[in-house]
Design a protein around this motif. Structure first.
Motif, short mmCIF file in Angstrom:
data_model
loop_
_atom_site.label_atom_id
_atom_site.label_comp_id
_atom_site.label_asym_id
_atom_site.label_seq_id
_atom_site.Cartn_x
_atom_site.Cartn_y
_atom_site.Cartn_z
N THR A 44 0.82 -1.20 0.00
CA THR A 44 0.00 0.00 0.00
C THR A 44 0.86 1.26 0.00
O THR A 44 0.46 2.29 -0.54
N SER A 45 2.03 1.20 0.59
CA SER A 45 2.90 2.37 0.62
C SER A 45 3.48 2.66 -0.76
O SER A 45 3.71 3.82 -1.11
N GLU A 46 3.71 1.61 -1.56
CA GLU A 46 4.26 1.78 -2.90
C GLU A 46 3.19 1.73 -3.98
O GLU A 46 3.49 1.95 -5.15
N ARG A 47 1.95 1.39 -3.57
CA ARG A 47 0.83 1.27 -4.50
C ARG A 47 1.18 0.32 -5.65
O ARG A 47 1.04 0.64 -6.81
N GLN A 48 1.66 -0.86 -5.28
CA GLN A 48 2.06 -1.85 -6.26
C GLN A 48 1.60 -3.23 -5.83
O GLN A 48 1.44 -3.51 -4.64
N ILE A 92 -7.07 0.07 -6.75
CA ILE A 92 -5.95 -0.27 -5.86
C ILE A 92 -4.76 0.64 -6.11
O ILE A 92 -4.16 1.19 -5.20
N LEU A 93 -4.43 0.83 -7.40
CA LEU A 93 -3.24 1.59 -7.74
C LEU A 93 -3.44 3.10 -7.58
O LEU A 93 -2.51 3.82 -7.29
N SER A 127 -6.04 4.80 -5.70
CA SER A 127 -6.83 5.36 -4.61
C SER A 127 -6.33 4.99 -3.23
O SER A 127 -7.06 5.11 -2.26
N LEU A 128 -5.08 4.55 -3.12
CA LEU A 128 -4.56 4.18 -1.81
C LEU A 128 -4.16 5.41 -1.00
O LEU A 128 -4.21 5.41 0.21
N ASP A 129 -3.73 6.46 -1.68
CA ASP A 129 -3.32 7.67 -0.98
C ASP A 129 -4.51 8.59 -0.86
O ASP A 129 -5.10 8.99 -1.86
N ARG A 147 -4.32 4.97 6.96
CA ARG A 147 -3.63 3.86 6.30
C ARG A 147 -4.22 2.52 6.69
O ARG A 147 -4.37 1.63 5.87
N VAL A 184 -8.28 -2.31 0.67
CA VAL A 184 -7.52 -2.96 -0.40
C VAL A 184 -7.64 -4.48 -0.29
O VAL A 184 -7.81 -5.18 -1.29
#
Length: 538
Positions: free
Chosen positions: A370-374, A452-453, A455-457, A508, A515
């Motif tokens: 989630t921190s890297e959105r990957q 996911i890619l 909308s995590l932030d 977070r 997620v």
């Protein structure tokens, strides 16, 4: 104060003792023990014993003779090897091969002496008390400490001996020592591991004695306590050996590590690892994996699972280990034709990650950062290896995140929509519209991936609101995927839950949970697509 200069070739014999075990008897004075206990007692004594007691005395005798044999092995290390090698090796090299041999020898000599006193009587009683006094409480802690130190140095000692064999003088000396009849055809590497072998033998011998001890015997409880202590010491020593070897392994990897690809990255995610020092980490697991960057690109890697991160190493020229940042295409995003590419960071923080199995491949798993959105798709060699990786990743992620509920793997499943019925009907009633369903399911997967890619932030969620609205209008009249029980999409819930007043940590946590749920739905959709493919193949 006199300061002794460093050892040199000329003064090695001065700096090192003549013998590590000066008070130990010479090997020539060894006592030859009978192999069979029955041969050591009078026939009338043997005839007075039951078969169970005879078996018990035989195992006790084996415990005694094998302890004496191990003590002899430690003397061989000193009298055959150390006393000849002291003139050829430095003090540091000798300390590496024979780190604390005198202390370990003293512990075993005391135990052996206690056993000898019991042997004054042909029928041994009270062996449990002897073993408890050696392995319990303070005496057991001392034994564990000394043996842990000796055993943890063995791999380094063996590596040193292997490298020193390139020196013809050392190779000739070792060959001469190993030819001694005192070695009984054993090489130095075999003798050095004898302490660990002896440690594993204690619980087995005690278990055998216990099996032949009567339930009402006063010796039973001390034997059980001694056995438990020996097992505890063995576990502790194994853990020290494992951690020591892991530290050395990480040191070797650090020397080979090439961080230049990270240094060239403009991404702040990659920049935080440009000074990565593996030696400050704790190694949990390692092994080869295949990293599927996309459907057309797979990379062979060596993965390191550390206490707070997953490191994906690629082999470079020579023996270098490189942290490359492969990129993958996101395709046209939000209705645009622009083909965007995003680089992967080869170092994944575990305090904000999830792990999932790949529904369509029992050897593969996803690591969602989630921190890297990957999303990282990693493939093991076998399903068993994959399960090992998954289990260890789950435990390490839970530990790294402080056991936060938001990062646990069992988050609440998202309610399914009516297309779930397709999974239970074998496709009947839907075959005529299977192409449309496949297209709709594919669109759902694309949408979920973008959610996911993109909308995590929470700071990006607001900027993407108009784009999500546009995408939703294109799908007007269709049932939206991933609906909440109240009919709101997960992105809407995400925006609702990420108010500015909330702490970034709580935001977070909610995002990770969302997620995880979205990812469960995506896996379900992938299963549907594969069922559709099977029907179309009929």
């Amino acid at each position: 104060m006199n300061v002794r200069p460093p050892a040199s070739t000329l003064d090695r014999s001065v700096d090192t003792p003549l013998a590590l075990l000066p008070d130990a008897p010479p090997l020539e004075e060894d006592t030859v023990h009978c192999q069979n206990w029955q041969e050591t007692v009078e026939p009338h004594t043997l005839a007075s014993l039951g078969s169970r007691e005879i078996e018990r005395q035989a195992v006790i005798y084996e415990l005694f003779t094998t302890e004496a044999s191990h003590l002899r092995t430690l003397r061989v290390l000193d009298q055959v090897f150390f006393q000849k090698m002291r003139n050829l090796l430095t003090v540091e090299e000798l300390s590496c091969i024979f780190p604390n041999l005198p202390q370990v020898y003293s512990l075993h000599a005391n135990l052996c002496e206690s056993m000898k006193r019991l042997r004054d009587s042909p029928i041994v009683q009270g062996i449990g008390d002897i073993m408890v006094s050696r392995f319990e409480d303070a005496a057991g802690e001392e034994f564990q400490e000394q043996v842990s130190h000796l055993c943890s140095q063995q791999s380094q000692a063996l590596e040193l001996i292997k490298n020193k064999r390139k020196d013809p003088r050392f190779a000739h000396l070792i060959q001469e020592c190993e030819a001694s009849p005192h070695c009984r055809r054993l090489q130095l590497k075999d003798l050095l591991v004898s302490e660990m072998q002896r440690l594993t033998k204690y619980p087995l011998l005690l278990d055998n004695i216990i099996r032949h001890t009567e339930a009402g015997s006063p010796d039973l409880q001390p034997l059980l306590r001694a056995q438990a202590c020996c097992r505890g010491i063995l576990r502790a020593v194994n853990e020290v050996v494992r951690e020591t070897e892991h530290r050395r392994q990480l040191s070797r990897y650090q020397r080979r590590l090439d961080l230049s690809p990270l240094e060239r990255q403009a991404s702040p995610v990659a920049a935080q690892f440009k000074n990565l020092d593996l030696t400050t980490k704790k190694l949990i697991h390692e092994g080869p994996l295949t990293w599927k960057v996309n459907k057309d690109k797979a990379i062979d890697i060596h993965a390191l699972l550390l206490s707070d991160m997953l490191v994906l190493l690629q082999r470079g020229s020579g023996d270098r280990l490189i942290l490359r940042c492969p990129a993958r295409s996101l395709g046209g995003v939000w209705g645009r034709n622009t083909d965007l590419k995003t680089p992967f960071c080869p170092v994944v923080r575990l305090d904000s990650s999830l792990v999932r199995s790949v529904a369509t491949d029992n050897k593969a798993l996803y690591v969602i950062s989630t921190s890297e959105r990957q999303i990282y798709e990693l493939v093991a060699g076998t399903s068993s290896e994959k399960n090992t990786w998954k289990n260890l990743l789950e435990k390490t992620i839970s530990s790294a995140s402080g056991g936060s509920e938001a990062t646990k793997q069992g988050s609440t499943a998202i309610p399914t929509d009516q297309s779930e019925a397709y999974m239970h009907t074998g496709g009947q009633g839907y075959v005529g519209g299977r192409a449309k369903m496949a297209d709709a399911a594919l669109q759902d997967v694309r949408t979920l991936r973008l959610l996911i890619l993109g909308s995590l932030d929470p700071l990006e969620a607001a900027s993407q609101k108009q784009k999500v609205t546009s995408l939703s209008s294109q799908q007007e009249g269709q049932e939206m995927p991933c609906q909440s029980p109240k009919g709101r999409s997960h992105l809407e819930m995400l925006r609702h839950e990420t108010r500015p007043c909330q702490s970034r940590a709580s935001i977070r946590q909610r995002m990770i949970k969302n997620v995880d749920g979205i990812f469960q739905r995506m896996e379900g959709l992938m299963k549907k697509l594969h069922q559709l493919r099977e029907i179309e193949a009929l």
